[in-house]
Design a protein around this motif. Structure first.
Motif, PDB file in Angstrom:
ATOM      1  N   MET A   1       0.868  -1.215   0.024  1.00 57.12           N
ATOM      2  CA  MET A   1      -0.114   0.080  -0.004  1.00 57.12           C
ATOM      3  C   MET A   1       1.067   1.485  -0.030  1.00 57.12           C
ATOM      4  SD  MET A   1      -2.788  -1.111   2.688  1.00 57.12           S
ATOM      5  CE  MET A   1      -2.163  -2.704   3.573  1.00 57.12           C
ATOM      6  N   LEU A   2       1.871   1.213   0.578  1.00 57.16           N
ATOM      7  CA  LEU A   2       2.839   2.273   0.686  1.00 57.16           C
ATOM      8  C   LEU A   2       3.646   2.292  -0.421  1.00 57.16           C
ATOM      9  CD1 LEU A   2       4.048   1.873   4.480  1.00 57.16           C
ATOM     10  CD2 LEU A   2       2.035   3.349   3.663  1.00 57.16           C
ATOM     11  N   ALA A   3       4.355   1.768  -1.034  1.00 54.70           N
ATOM     12  CA  ALA A   3       5.143   1.737  -2.210  1.00 54.70           C
ATOM     13  C   ALA A   3       4.576   2.630  -3.264  1.00 54.70           C
ATOM     14  CB  ALA A   3       5.627   0.332  -2.585  1.00 54.70           C
TER      15      ALA A   3
ATOM     16  N   ARG B   1       6.224   6.413  -4.763  1.00 53.68           N
ATOM     17  CA  ARG B   1       6.441   6.688  -6.259  1.00 53.68           C
ATOM     18  C   ARG B   1       5.883   8.019  -6.652  1.00 53.68           C
ATOM     19  NH1 ARG B   1       6.018   0.938  -7.029  1.00 53.68           N
ATOM     20  NH2 ARG B   1       3.967   0.946  -7.467  1.00 53.68           N
ATOM     21  N   VAL B   2       4.830   8.171  -5.819  1.00 56.36           N
ATOM     22  CA  VAL B   2       4.088   9.774  -6.216  1.00 56.36           C
ATOM     23  C   VAL B   2       4.827  10.828  -5.446  1.00 56.36           C
ATOM     24  CG1 VAL B   2       2.183  11.144  -6.516  1.00 56.36           C
ATOM     25  CG2 VAL B   2       2.068   8.636  -7.010  1.00 56.36           C
ATOM     26  N   ILE B   3       4.826  10.518  -4.184  1.00 52.81           N
ATOM     27  CA  ILE B   3       5.269  11.559  -3.244  1.00 52.81           C
ATOM     28  C   ILE B   3       6.725  10.934  -2.644  1.00 52.81           C
ATOM     29  CG2 ILE B   3       4.677  12.916  -1.145  1.00 52.81           C
ATOM     30  CD1 ILE B   3       1.710  12.133  -1.683  1.00 52.81           C
ATOM     31  N   PRO B   4       7.631  11.333  -3.265  1.00 53.32           N
ATOM     32  CA  PRO B   4       9.126  10.774  -2.629  1.00 53.32           C
ATOM     33  C   PRO B   4       9.176  11.215  -1.294  1.00 53.32           C
ATOM     34  CG  PRO B   4       9.566  12.430  -4.178  1.00 53.32           C
ATOM     35  CD  PRO B   4       7.952  12.210  -4.371  1.00 53.32           C
TER      36      PRO B   4
ATOM     37  N   LEU C   1      11.893  12.250   5.438  1.00 56.90           N
ATOM     38  CA  LEU C   1      10.828  11.881   5.907  1.00 56.90           C
ATOM     39  C   LEU C   1      10.058  11.236   4.765  1.00 56.90           C
ATOM     40  CD1 LEU C   1      10.035  15.232   7.915  1.00 56.90           C
ATOM     41  CD2 LEU C   1      10.662  13.021   8.852  1.00 56.90           C
ATOM     42  N   ASP C   2       9.036  10.234   5.245  1.00 58.76           N
ATOM     43  CA  ASP C   2       8.313   9.357   4.269  1.00 58.76           C
ATOM     44  C   ASP C   2       6.923   9.709   4.693  1.00 58.76           C
ATOM     45  OD1 ASP C   2       7.287   7.471   2.680  1.00 58.76           O
ATOM     46  OD2 ASP C   2       7.699   5.802   3.942  1.00 58.76           O
ATOM     47  N   PHE C   3       6.235  10.485   3.845  1.00 62.85           N
ATOM     48  CA  PHE C   3       5.009  10.773   3.868  1.00 62.85           C
ATOM     49  C   PHE C   3       3.790   9.868   3.492  1.00 62.85           C
ATOM     50  CE2 PHE C   3       7.207  14.863   3.698  1.00 62.85           C
ATOM     51  CZ  PHE C   3       6.899  15.394   4.847  1.00 62.85           C
ATOM     52  N   SER C   4       4.418   8.628   2.960  1.00 66.66           N
ATOM     53  CA  SER C   4       3.139   7.690   2.385  1.00 66.66           C
ATOM     54  C   SER C   4       2.328   7.305   3.408  1.00 66.66           C
ATOM     55  CB  SER C   4       4.064   6.656   1.878  1.00 66.66           C
ATOM     56  OG  SER C   4       4.905   5.895   2.800  1.00 66.66           O
TER      57      SER C   4
END
Length: 182
Positions: A140-142, A146-149, A154-157
């Motif tokens: 779900m996060l990957a 790809r859209v929001i690096p 910080l990982d915003f996924s």
């Protein structure tokens, strides 16, 4: 005294429902079944799941017998709650069982994402539970990554998925009767 029993029944059934949902999810995501956490889930669900698998086949990687078991657990929860409260069985139990199954699956996803985020701060990938949670949530996060690096490390996924889950919950609250009562 009745509210204490209602609480206990609801809690026990919800916890087991989450275990059954995890079993279905583990198989669907093809997570590591030899992980100690996965083995606990397998051993906790096998006694009830094995008989259902004899006559309910899987559909691809979806364990249909597990889905049926999850629905039966949710249904049993509501049947028992209604029997304790009023001493009768109401056919709305079938509807409430379905709603409970969907809502608990969403709540389980929410909490696994939160726990995974917290564990990533403290365990640095050394925990077997964290590894299974990564296997469950990464699909779900990957795509979101790809859209929001990641920006500045910080990982915003995760935040995007949590906001999406909250939106779906609020949307279904307005759309589906009894959604907020479950």
């Amino acid at each position: 005294m009745s509210s204490a029993f209602l609480y206990l029944i609801s809690t026990v059934f919800n916890l087991y429902l989450m275990v059954v949902i995890l079993r279905v999810w583990l198989q669907w995501a093809r997570a590591d079944f030899y992980n100690p956490f996965s083995q606990f889930i397998v051993k906790a669900t096998h006694p009830l799941l094995a008989p259902l698998r004899r006559f309910i086949p899987a559909i691809g990687s979806l364990d249909l017998a597990g889905v049926v078991l999850a629905y039966l657990v949710a249904l049993a929860k509501w049947a028992l709650l209604m029997m304790v409260q009023s001493g009768t069985f109401d056919p709305i139990t079938f509807y409430l069982g379905g709603i409970t199954l969907v809502k608990e699956a969403g709540m389980l996803l929410f909490w696994i994402l939160i726990i995974r985020a917290i564990m990533s701060w403290i365990s640095q990938g050394q925990n077997p539970i964290e590894y299974v949670f990564m296997q469950l949530t990464e699909p779900m996060l990957a795509p979101i990554r790809r859209v929001i690096p990641a920006m500045g490390g910080l990982d915003f996924s995760l935040m995007v998925v949590l906001i999406g889950l909250n939106f779906i919950n609020l949307f279904l609250y307005d759309l589906i009767p009894f959604w907020g009562a479950i």
